[in-house]
Scaffold this active site. Structure first.
Site, mmCIF file in Angstrom:
data_model
loop_
_atom_site.group_PDB
_atom_site.id
_atom_site.type_symbol
_atom_site.label_atom_id
_atom_site.label_comp_id
_atom_site.label_asym_id
_atom_site.label_seq_id
_atom_site.Cartn_x
_atom_site.Cartn_y
_atom_site.Cartn_z
ATOM 1 N N GLU A 124 -2.470 -57.917 49.985
ATOM 2 C CA GLU A 124 -3.224 -57.441 48.823
ATOM 3 C C GLU A 124 -3.327 -55.924 48.915
ATOM 4 O O GLU A 124 -4.251 -55.386 49.537
ATOM 5 C CB GLU A 124 -4.633 -58.051 48.762
ATOM 6 N N GLU A 131 -8.938 -65.005 53.032
ATOM 7 C CA GLU A 131 -9.902 -64.073 53.633
ATOM 8 C C GLU A 131 -11.045 -64.839 54.314
ATOM 9 O O GLU A 131 -12.223 -64.513 54.153
ATOM 10 C CB GLU A 131 -10.446 -63.109 52.562
#
Length: 645
Positions: free
Chosen positions: A274, A194
Site C-alpha cells: 500500500e 494489517e
C-alpha cells in the site's frame, strides 16, 4: 498415459512419425504445464513468474465502489497507465448480507470483474480478508456478526471462526479457478489485513486462516500479509508460511521502510503493498491531498530498488448507500461518501496530473502500452431541479416499517433488532408535565451515531456521538417523543470495530430514565427501490422546513445519460436516491464534500429521472438541487477537475 501413449492409441496414428518428434511434443506439453507459475525466490530476492524474475507495478481499485458499467473504463485506464496488476479487496458484508444469504450478481459479480481484468491483460493481487479495513463499513465484516454481542472479532473465538469458515468455503472455491497456476490471473492472495494493528495479536487465528486458505486454494499460490513498518505490528501481523509485506506512503524514508520488512523477511522480494497516493476524507475535516511530485519521487525510489509496488488507491470511487466506514481516533470520525482519495484516477474515473506523473516514472522502468490514454468520461450539468416536500418521516412510518414497531421497556440496538444499516425510530411519551425546560440527555457514547429529536413531531435538535448529548425540552405528559437514529457507518480500523449502532443506553429526562419504547426499524431503501414515494398518492403534510422529511422531484436528460455531480445549496444533511439507487450521504454543512457523484448509468433517457431526498435537519426555503459537470470540495474545485481543464 503420457502423451506418446495416448497418441499410439489413436486409430489414425501414423507409424512413420519419427519418435523424436513425439518426444518433442511430449516435452513441450510438460513445459507448458510447468510454465504457469508464480513463486517467491528467496535466493535472488524476487518473484518468479513462469520461471523468470518478475516484479509488479500495481494499483488498487475497489469494484464495490465502481458501478459495473464503468469497470472496463477504469481498468483500461489503469492498464494504459503502465500497470501490470491491480489489487482488489473482497468485502465480505457486500456479498453475505445475512447469514447464509449470498449475493454475487450485478455490481457484486466479482468473478465477472476478475474475468475483465484478465481480458485487459492485468494480473490481480487479491485481498479477500475476511477483514479488509478499506474505510468500508465495519472493515468488510458483516454487521450480523454482532448479533452475538460478546463475539470477539478477528480472533480465535469459535463463533467468529465458524462464520469465517462458512464464508471462505463459499468464496475461495470461486476464486481458485482464477489463480495464475490454474490459468487465471491472480498471482497472490493476502490473508487478513494489517493484523498487527489489532489489539488481539492472536497468532492462532492467523494460523487457522493459513490452514483454511491452503486447504481451499492449494499449496502453490503465494499467500502474504501486509502491515505497517512498526516493529510491534510486524511481530503481531506476520506468521511463518505467509510472506510479510509492508505499507508506507511518500513521506516515509524508502530505505528505512524496506529495512523494517527485512527484519521479518531477510530474503525475498521487497514489496510495498500500500503505497499511498493520497488519503481519505473525514466529515468535518479538510479535503486531503498529496503532491504529485512527492508521490512520483517515492515511486521512482522504490522501483530503483527493484521493489514490487501497489499504489493505494489508483482509483478510489464512491462509497454508495451506507458503505462508508469510520475511524476512531479519540473520537468517532465517519468517512465521506466520496472515496476520491486524491488518487491518480479521480472519483469519476478521470486521469489527473498525478496519473501522468506516475506514468512517466513507470516508463523509465518498463515499456508503456501502445496507444493513447482514454479520455475523461463526459460530464453534463443538468442544471437546477426543483423539489417539493412529500412528507415528514414520522408521517410515513406505516410505509417505511410495514411490519410495525417492536415494543421494549428500554431501547434496543440495531443489532438486537437485526437492522444492519440506515435508520431506526425510537418512540416514547413524556411521563409527566414539563412546564420549565428539562434536560433530555444521552449518556456518553450511547447515541450511535446521530439522533434527530422530535417532540410532538416538531424537530428539537440533534444528539451526536462524541458531540452534543443534551437538549432542553418542555411539554405535557403523554406528548410524543421520537428520536430518529442514524447509523453513519461502523468503525473499520482499530480495536473498536465491534461498533454497535442505535441507542446503546437510555435517554433520561432530568436524570430520570425514559421507558416504554416503540422501535421502528426503517426499510427506506426497499420502499424507494419499489418506486415509493413517486408511485404513491400525494401526501398532505405539515409545512415547515425543520426535521426529517422526504422531498421529491424529477428531471429529464437531453438525450444523453452522462455522469454528473449534484450540489445541495442550502440543505443540511441527508441521503439521496435517483431512480431507486442510493447515492449516499450528503452533508454540505460539515464538508469537505459538497457534491455527490451521480454515474450516468443510473440515469434514464427518454423518461423522467425520479429524485428522492431524505433531509434530516433543515431544508432550504426553496428546495432545489444543482447538477454540475464537476465535483466540489469545500466549495473549491477538486484537483481532478483542475487537471483536465
Amino acid at each position: 498415459k503420457g502423451l506418446l501413449g495416448r497418441l499410439r492409441d489413436l486409430p489414425c496414428f501414423p507409424p512413420c512419425v519419427p519418435l523424436f518428434l513425439l518426444w518433442l511434443l511430449s516435452a513441450a506439453a510438460r513445459a507448458s504445464s510447468l510454465a504457469r507459475s508464480f513463486q517467491l525466490d528467496y535466493k535472488e530476492d524476487c518473484f518468479r513468474k513462469d520461471g523468470a524474475p518478475f516484479r509488479y507495478i500495481s494499483g488498487s481499485i475497489h469494484y464495490a465502489r465502481v458501478p459495473r458499467p464503468a469497470w472496463r473504463d477504469r481498468l483500461l485506464k489503469m492498464y494504459m497507465s503502465g500497470l501490470s496488476a491491480v489489487q482488489v479487496y473482497i468485502p465480505w458484508n457486500y456479498h453475505e448480507p445475512l447469514p447464509g444469504l449470498y449475493d454475487f450478481a450485478g455490481d457484486r459479480d466479482v468473478e465477472a470483474f476478475l474475468d475483465l481484468t484478465a481480458e485487459l491483460g492485468l494480473l490481480v493481487i487479491l485481498r479477500p480478508g475476511p477483514y479488509i479495513c478499506a474505510e468500508w463499513e465495519m472493515g468488510g465484516l458483516p454487521a450480523w456478526l454482532l448479533w452475538k454481542p460478546d463475539i470477539v472479532l478477528r480472533s480465535s473465538d469459535p463463533a467468529y471462526l465458524s462464520a469465517v469458515d462458512s464464508w471462505l468455503r463459499v468464496l475461495l472455491p470461486k476464486i481458485k479457478p482464477h489463480l495464475y497456476q490454474h490459468g487465471g490471473n491472480i498471482i497472490s492472495v493476502q490473508v487478513e489485513n494489517e493484523y498487527g494493528s489489532y489489539y488481539a495479536c492472536d497468532h492462532g487465528y492467523l494460523q487457522h486462516l493459513l490452514g483454511s486458505f491452503r486447504a481451499l486454494l492449494g499449496n502453490e499460490v503465494v499467500l502474504f500479509t501486509t502491515d505497517s513498518t512498526r516493529a510491534e505490528e510486524l511481530r503481531c501481523g506476520t506468521l511463518q508460511g505467509l510472506y510479510a509485506t509492508i505499507d508506507f506512503g511518500p513521506d516515509s524514508n524508502v530505505t528505512e521502510a524496506f529495512g523494517a520488512q527485512r527484519q521479518v523477511e531477510p530474503k525475498g522480494p521487497l514489496v510495498n503493498s500500500e503505497y499511498y497516493t493520497g488519503w481519505l476524507d473525514y466529515w468535518g475535516e479538510a479535503h486531503a491531498s498529496t503532491s504529485s511530485a512527492q508521490v512520483a519521487q517515492g515511486l521512482e525510489e522504490m522501483l530503483q530498488l527493484g521493489a514490487s509496488v501497489n499504489m493505494y488507491m489508483f482509483h478510489g470511487g464512491t462509497s454508495f448507500a451506507y458503505w462508508s466506514g469510520a475511524d476512531f481516533k479519540d473520537q468517532y470520525k465517519p468517512v465521506t461518501t466520496s472515496y476520491d482519495y486524491d488518487a491518480p484516477l479521480s472519483e469519476a474515473g478521470d486521469p489527473t496530473e498525478k496519473l501522468f506523473a506516475i506514468r512517466t516514472i513507470i516508463s523509465k522502468f518498463q515499456p508503456l502500452p501502445v496507444g493513447p490514454m482514454p479520455p475523461a468520461t463526459p460530464k453534463y450539468a443538468y442544471g437546477w431541479v426543483a423539489l417539493r416536500k412529500y412528507a415528514n418521516l414520522l408521517d410515513v412510518l406505516d410505509v417505511l416499517c410495514p411490519s410495525g414497531p417492536i415494543q421494549s421497556q428500554f431501547p434496543l440496538t440495531f443489532e438486537a433488532i437485526k437492522q444492519a444499516h440506515g435508520f431506526m425510530v425510537y418512540h416514547t411519551q413524556l411521563p409527566r408535565d414539563v412546564l420549565d425546560p428539562a434536560t433530555l440527555e444521552a449518556h456518553p457514547h450511547s447515541v450511535c451515531d446521530r439522533g434527530y429529536v422530535m417532540l410532538q413531531k416538531e424537530y428539537q435538535g440533534t444528539l451526536e456521538r462524541d458531540g452534543q448529548r443534551e437538549l432542553h425540552v418542555t411539554g405535557r405528559a403523554g406528548d410524543t417523543l421520537d428520536v430518529l437514529l442514524e447509523n453513519m457507518g461502523r468503525i473499520n480500523f482499530g480495536a473498536n470495530i465491534s461498533d454497535f449502532k442505535g441507542l446503546l443506553g437510555n435517554l433520561s429526562l432530568d436524570s430520570s430514565p425514559l421507558s416504554n419504547w416503540l422501535i421502528y426499524p426503517l426499510a427506506i431503501d426497499t420502499a424507494v427501490q419499489q418506486g415509493w414515494p413517486h408511485t404513491a398518492l400525494p401526501k398532505s403534510t405539515r409545512g415547515g422546513r425543520a426535521g426529517p422529511a422526504f422531498y421529491t422531484g424529477t428531471f429529464e436528460t437531453p438525450g444523453i445519460a452522462w455522469d454528473t455531480f449534484v450540489k445541495f445549496p442550502g440543505w443540511s444533511k441527508g441521503q439521496l436516491w435517483i431512480n431507486g439507487f442510493n447515492l449516499g450521504r450528503y452533508w454540505p454543512r460539515r464538508g469537505p464534500q459538497q457534491t455527490l457523484f451521480v454515474p450516468g448509468s443510473v440515469l434514464h433517457i427518454g423518461r423522467p429521472n425520479n429524485i428522492t431526498v431524505l433531509e434530516l435537519e433543515w431544508a432550504p426555503a426553496t428546495p432545489l438541487l444543482l447538477f454540475l459537470d464537476r465535483p466540489l470540495f469545500n466549495r473549491t474545485l477538486s484537483r481532478s477537475t483542475k487537471a483536465t481543464e
